[in-house]
Every structure is written in structure tokens, then in C-alpha cells.
Design a protein around this motif. Structure first.
Motif, PDB file in Angstrom:
ATOM      1  N   LEU A 120       0.837  -1.166   0.031  1.00 37.66           N
ATOM      2  CA  LEU A 120      -0.071   0.074   0.120  1.00 37.66           C
ATOM      3  C   LEU A 120       0.797   1.313   0.001  1.00 37.66           C
ATOM      4  O   LEU A 120       0.737   2.299  -0.737  1.00 37.66           O
ATOM      5  CB  LEU A 120      -0.884   0.045   1.512  1.00 37.66           C
ATOM      6  N   ALA A 121       1.799   1.111   0.773  1.00 43.20           N
ATOM      7  CA  ALA A 121       3.048   2.159   0.696  1.00 43.20           C
ATOM      8  C   ALA A 121       3.382   2.517  -0.515  1.00 43.20           C
ATOM      9  O   ALA A 121       3.530   3.711  -1.070  1.00 43.20           O
ATOM     10  CB  ALA A 121       4.161   2.081   1.954  1.00 43.20           C
ATOM     11  N   ALA A 122       3.751   1.381  -1.243  1.00 43.79           N
ATOM     12  CA  ALA A 122       4.230   1.709  -2.781  1.00 43.79           C
ATOM     13  C   ALA A 122       3.378   2.204  -3.650  1.00 43.79           C
ATOM     14  O   ALA A 122       3.541   2.934  -4.470  1.00 43.79           O
ATOM     15  CB  ALA A 122       4.711   0.237  -3.304  1.00 43.79           C
ATOM     16  N   ILE A 123       1.997   1.972  -3.374  1.00 42.31           N
ATOM     17  CA  ILE A 123       0.903   2.261  -4.225  1.00 42.31           C
ATOM     18  C   ILE A 123       0.643   4.051  -3.980  1.00 42.31           C
ATOM     19  O   ILE A 123       0.618   4.699  -5.087  1.00 42.31           O
ATOM     20  CB  ILE A 123      -0.368   1.722  -4.111  1.00 42.31           C
ATOM     21  N   THR A 124       1.020   4.368  -2.929  1.00 43.32           N
ATOM     22  CA  THR A 124       0.741   5.705  -2.358  1.00 43.32           C
ATOM     23  C   THR A 124       1.973   6.354  -2.944  1.00 43.32           C
ATOM     24  O   THR A 124       1.798   7.742  -3.294  1.00 43.32           O
ATOM     25  CB  THR A 124       0.588   5.808  -0.933  1.00 43.32           C
TER      26      THR A 124
END
Length: 296
Positions: A177-181
Motif C-alpha cells: 500500500l505504501a508503494a501504491i501511494t
């Protein structure tokens, strides 16, 4: 020289960590000499008989070793694949939720098992799948015969894999999720202008943007190809499921602690470390060659 002097305080701050690493990570490597000795605790490293490769020959000829190695590889590979696939699907689905409060509740619920130790979760899972547990209660209510999950080799292996993925999937999900943001939002805006829907945006923007972190997680997990979950299996298994659940780590534990065969146990540990080092080096090289990815 000026730079070194300027950053001397930073190097000084690293010193405690370096000392602890040397003592607890590199110091125990001296014990690998036991792999080449007929080690006797009363004789110590210096007076125990040196036997060369005999411990390795003895271990590889043990009738249980092939089955233990096979169990380890199957369980480890299944965990590695599911630890990437399940969190990836969860991260992509959560990214589509527009209600932030609902997304945070789901994230917390999925992440919570990660903080619980196997001492607690192992007991919970054993109770859930016991002969008189809730799972068999549901099966009996449907008119079927109860199943001895924890005494059946096929069921036990599946429970080990599924419960470990359930416990650890929250961590990788948060990382993804951090990578997506971190993906540039203007790419999505440009895709919308060009008429791309959510599915095409995910395929052409989200997944390529996540590729570096997916490669990193894959490389790190390949290093543990022979780590199938010592603590989890040690707590959950019993002699009736050794055929399907005994792995290298639990085999080493039984060989060293119960049979007092320290030399062969150290030989298996060294064999496992060498294989893991080869796998990490190979996957790191492939990640660098085909994806231009480097950790150092």
C-alpha cells in the motif's frame, strides 16, 4: 578526510550496532566447526575429534532427510508465493476503497495477527482444528464425519501454510500500500483523460509502479527458501505428522537436543546456510540484470 571528520559522530553512533552484530551474528559462526567434528560438549571445540565430511555423509544418508528436505521446500515455496500474491490482491482491493475509515478498519483487522506470537496463535489454531473444535462442529452440523486435522499429514501441511500466510500477510500488504501511494498521481489523471478505466490503470500504472517493491520482497523471501517456519511448526506438530510437517529446522532441533548428535545437526545447519546464500546471490544478480535493481 574532511568528510570523514565531519561524519565521525554518525560513525560513532553506528558503533554499538556494529559491536552487537559482530557478537551475536558473526560470533556464533565459530560454532560451524562442529559440522566437521565428532563434537563432545565436555571436550569442547579444541579437543573434539575432527571427522571431515563424515557428518554430511551421515546426514544425507539418513532415511528421513529426503522427506524433511522435500517438506521444507514445498512449505517454503507455497508460503513465498502466497506471501506475495495474497497481500498484492488485498492491497489492490483496499486501494479501490474510497471510504477511508472503512479502509483503515480493514487494514487494522488484517494487520493485527502479525503482532501475536506463535505461542498464542499456535494454541488457538490447535483448538480451532481439534476433534471437538469449532471447525469440526461446523462439519458435523452439515452431517459429515469430523476430521482429525492436526493428526493428518495432508491437512496439517495446508493448515501450516494457510495460518502462516494469514498471520503475516498484513505486513506485506502495508508495504505494498505504501508503494501504491508513492506512484505519481498525475499518471492516473493522464490515463483518465485518455479514457482508461480502473482495470487498465491498475495493469498499466499501479502494477508497474509496484514492481521495485515486489522484486525486493521476492528477493528477500527467496533467501529464506529453506526457512519454512521453525517456531510455528515446533508448536503445532506432533510425531504423527512428521512425514508431512517435519522441516529442516525441526529436524536439526530433534537431532541436536534429543539425540545429542551435535555434529550432524551443525552439518545440516551449514548445508542450509550455504543453499540460502546461493539463492540470495542468484536472485539478487537476476534482479540487477533484468530489473536494474540494487540494494547496495
Amino acid at each position: 578526510m574532511k568528510t570523514l571528520k565531519k561524519e565521525s559522530i554518525l560513525h560513532l553512533m553506528l558503533l554499538p550496532g556494529v559491536i552487537v552484530t559482530l557478537i551475536y551474528a558473526y560470533g556464533p559462526m565459530a560454532g560451524l566447526i562442529m559440522a566437521f567434528q565428532n563434537f563432545e560438549p565436555l571436550s569442547g571445540f579444541f579437543k573434539s575429534e575432527f571427522v571431515g565430511w563424515d557428518n554430511f555423509k551421515y546426514v544425507f544418508e539418513l532415511p528421513d532427510f529426503t522427506q524433511v528436505l522435500w517438506n521444507t521446500i514445498i512449505i517454503a515455496i507455497c508460503k513465498m508465493v502466497l506471501f506475495l500474491l495474497v497481500p498484492l490482491i488485498l492491497a489492490l482491493l483496499l486501494n479501490e476503497i474510497t471510504k477511508q475509515w472503512f479502509s483503515r478498519v480493514i487494514q487494522s483487522a488484517i494487520f493485527l495477527p502479525f503482532f501475536l506470537s506463535w505461542t498464542i496463535l499456535g494454541g488457538v489454531i490447535i483448538e480451532l482444528f481439534s476433534l471437538n473444535g469449532p471447525v469440526n462442529g461446523v462439519i458435523e452440523s452439515l452431517g459429515m464425519e469430523p476430521i482429525m486435522f492436526m493428526l493428518n499429514n495432508s491437512w496439517f501441511r495446508g493448515i501450516v501454510i494457510g495460518s502462516d500466510v494469514w498471520k503475516g500477510m498484513g505486513y506485506n500488504m502495508i508495504v505494498m500500500l505504501a508503494a501504491i501511494t508513492g506512484i505519481n498521481s498525475t499518471l492516473y489523471e493522464a490515463a483518465e483523460v485518455d479514457g482508461a478505466g480502473r482495470w487498465k490503470q491498475m495493469l498499466n500504472i499501479t502494477l508497474p509502479g509496484m514492481m521495485p517493491i515486489l522484486v525486493l520482497l521476492g528477493v528477500l523471501s527467496l533467501g529464506g527458501i529453506l526457512n519454512a517456519g521453525f517456531e510455528q511448526i515446533l508448536i503445532m506438530y506432533n510425531p504423527t505428522v512428521y512425514q508431512g510437517g517435519d522441516i529442516i529446522d525441526t529436524f536439526v532441533y530433534r537431532l541436536g537436543m534429543f539425540s545429542m548428535q551435535f555434529g550432524p545437526a551443525a552439518a545440516i545447519g551449514l548445508f542450509k546456510s550455504v543453499v540460502s546464500l546461493i539463492m540470495v546471490s542468484a536472485t539478487y544478480y537476476l534482479a540487477y540484470k533484468y530489473n536494474d535493481y540494487r540494494i547496495f
